[in-house]
Design an enzyme around this catalytic site. Structure first.
Site, PDB file in Angstrom:
ATOM      1  CG  LEU A 156      63.423  40.821  56.456  1.00  0.00           C
ATOM      2  CD1 LEU A 156      64.139  39.964  55.423  1.00  0.00           C
ATOM      3  CD2 LEU A 156      63.993  42.239  56.475  1.00  0.00           C
ATOM      4  CB  SER A 157      64.151  38.010  59.120  1.00  0.00           C
ATOM      5  OG  SER A 157      65.004  37.345  60.008  1.00  0.00           O
ATOM      6  CB  ALA A 158      61.367  37.372  63.100  1.00  0.00           C
ATOM      7  CG  HIS A 293      69.140  37.472  57.170  1.00  0.00           C
ATOM      8  ND1 HIS A 293      68.257  36.458  56.888  1.00  0.00           N
ATOM      9  CD2 HIS A 293      68.596  38.175  58.200  1.00  0.00           C
ATOM     10  CE1 HIS A 293      67.229  36.525  57.715  1.00  0.00           C
ATOM     11  NE2 HIS A 293      67.406  37.560  58.512  1.00  0.00           N
TER      12      HIS A 293
END
Length: 331
Positions: A156-158, A293
């Protein structure tokens, strides 16, 4: 100021950049979804560990040899336990019979425990965090006698950005990857700034995107990992343009065109599949309508449900872990 391992010795500017990105990509781990300590095992001595990461794993009781391995990378300020539970990966591991590697960032590497997807020393083959993650895969396969042809990576994300890093730098280790609210490999460099990459996206042709991935593993002739992307249409932290960049990057790597072979809806959300020259699916996308997000989840006890709703675990009636597991034929 961010404290980094001595070998990197970043400049003050680099350290400040890391702090700012940590704040921007910082989904906090919900305490209510943390898995019990007994459910996870920390593994030490998994190699030289040049990225100074921690390794956790989840192995269902009685798991036979020859089963798949999933590497699941948390987002900023999250940890291995919270991500394992919130996403539903451990529940699926018990149901379908596979093991899960759960890397964990250290605050000494990044103040908010983001994987360092924008630092050159951590996204190159044989260096930093990318090398540490590859060493975790090798250790897990050896310890559980896993199937080396069925190793998958997601985050997820980073963690999603680091998923793309691992697909590019160690393509021989992964059959497929799943990027959730993440970014294409080399995006920070291509955009000239991580912020431009996150908020706007980089201006690259598909060939330029593909070249960035190919340059990460010089001389590699394939096969390359297949890619699934899940991204919210209302994500203002990592803009949906980054999903477009990922599609362009990985269709180019696979020699596929950018006309979807399948366009339909799944659980009410637009879904597309892009096939390579051999007819196999090489890129798959889910555009999560109205989602911000985070990681899409669908709490409940139904066959297609998994995950726990919370901060940055967003109930949109579709569970990313389930969809990825089905794409990878885990169950």
């Amino acid at each position: 100021m961010t404290q980094t391992r001595a070998a990197l010795r970043p400049t003050v500017l680099t350290a400040l950049l890391a702090v700012l990105l940590s704040v921007l990509l910082a989904p906090p781990a919900p305490a209510a979804t943390a898995v019990s300590a007994a459910s996870l095992q920390e593994v030490t001595g998994f190699g030289g560990n040049p990225g100074a990461l921690r390794m956790y794993r989840y192995v269902p009781d009685g798991l036979p040899a020859g089963r798949p391995v999933v590497v699941a990378l948390h987002g900023c300020t999250q940890n291995a336990a919270g991500y394992a539970s919130g996403t539903g990966w451990t529940r699926l591991a018990d149901r379908w019979g596979f093991s899960v590697v759960l890397p964990q960032q250290r605050s000494g590497n990044n103040l908010s425990q983001c994987f360092n997807w924008f630092r050159n020393n951590d996204i190159r083959r044989g260096q930093g965090e990318a090398a540490s993650l590859a060493q975790m895969v090798d250790r897990q396969l050896a310890d559980v006698s896993g199937d080396p042809s069925r190793v998958y990576v997601t985050g997820l994300s980073a963690g999603g950005a680091m998923t793309a890093v691992m697909m590019a730098t160690y393509p021989e280790k992964f059959a497929a990857g799943g990027v959730v609210a993440g970014l294409p490999y080399g995006c920070a460099e291509a955009a000239g700034s991580p912020y431009v990459c996150m908020y706007v996206g980089a201006t690259q042709t598909p060939g330029q995107w593909g070249d960035r991935a190919r340059a990460a593993r010089p001389g590699y002739t394939g096969p390359w990992p297949a890619l699934t992307v899940l991204h919210g249409t209302a994500d203002y932290t990592v803009r949906p343009a980054n999903m477009t960049g990922l599609v362009e990057q990985w269709t180019d790597v696979h020699g596929a065109d950018r006309t979807a072979d399948v366009s339909d809806t799944v659980a009410g959300h637009p879904h597309q599949v892009f096939r390579g020259p051999d007819g196999n699916a090489v890129v798959e996308t889910y555009s999560l309508t109205g989602m911000g997000h985070g990681q899409p989840v669908d709490p409940g006890t139904g066959d297609e449900q998994c995950g726990t709703a919370g901060a940055y675990f967003l109930d949109v009636g579709l569970c990313a872990a389930y969809r990825l597991g089905k794409a990878w034929e885990l169950g």
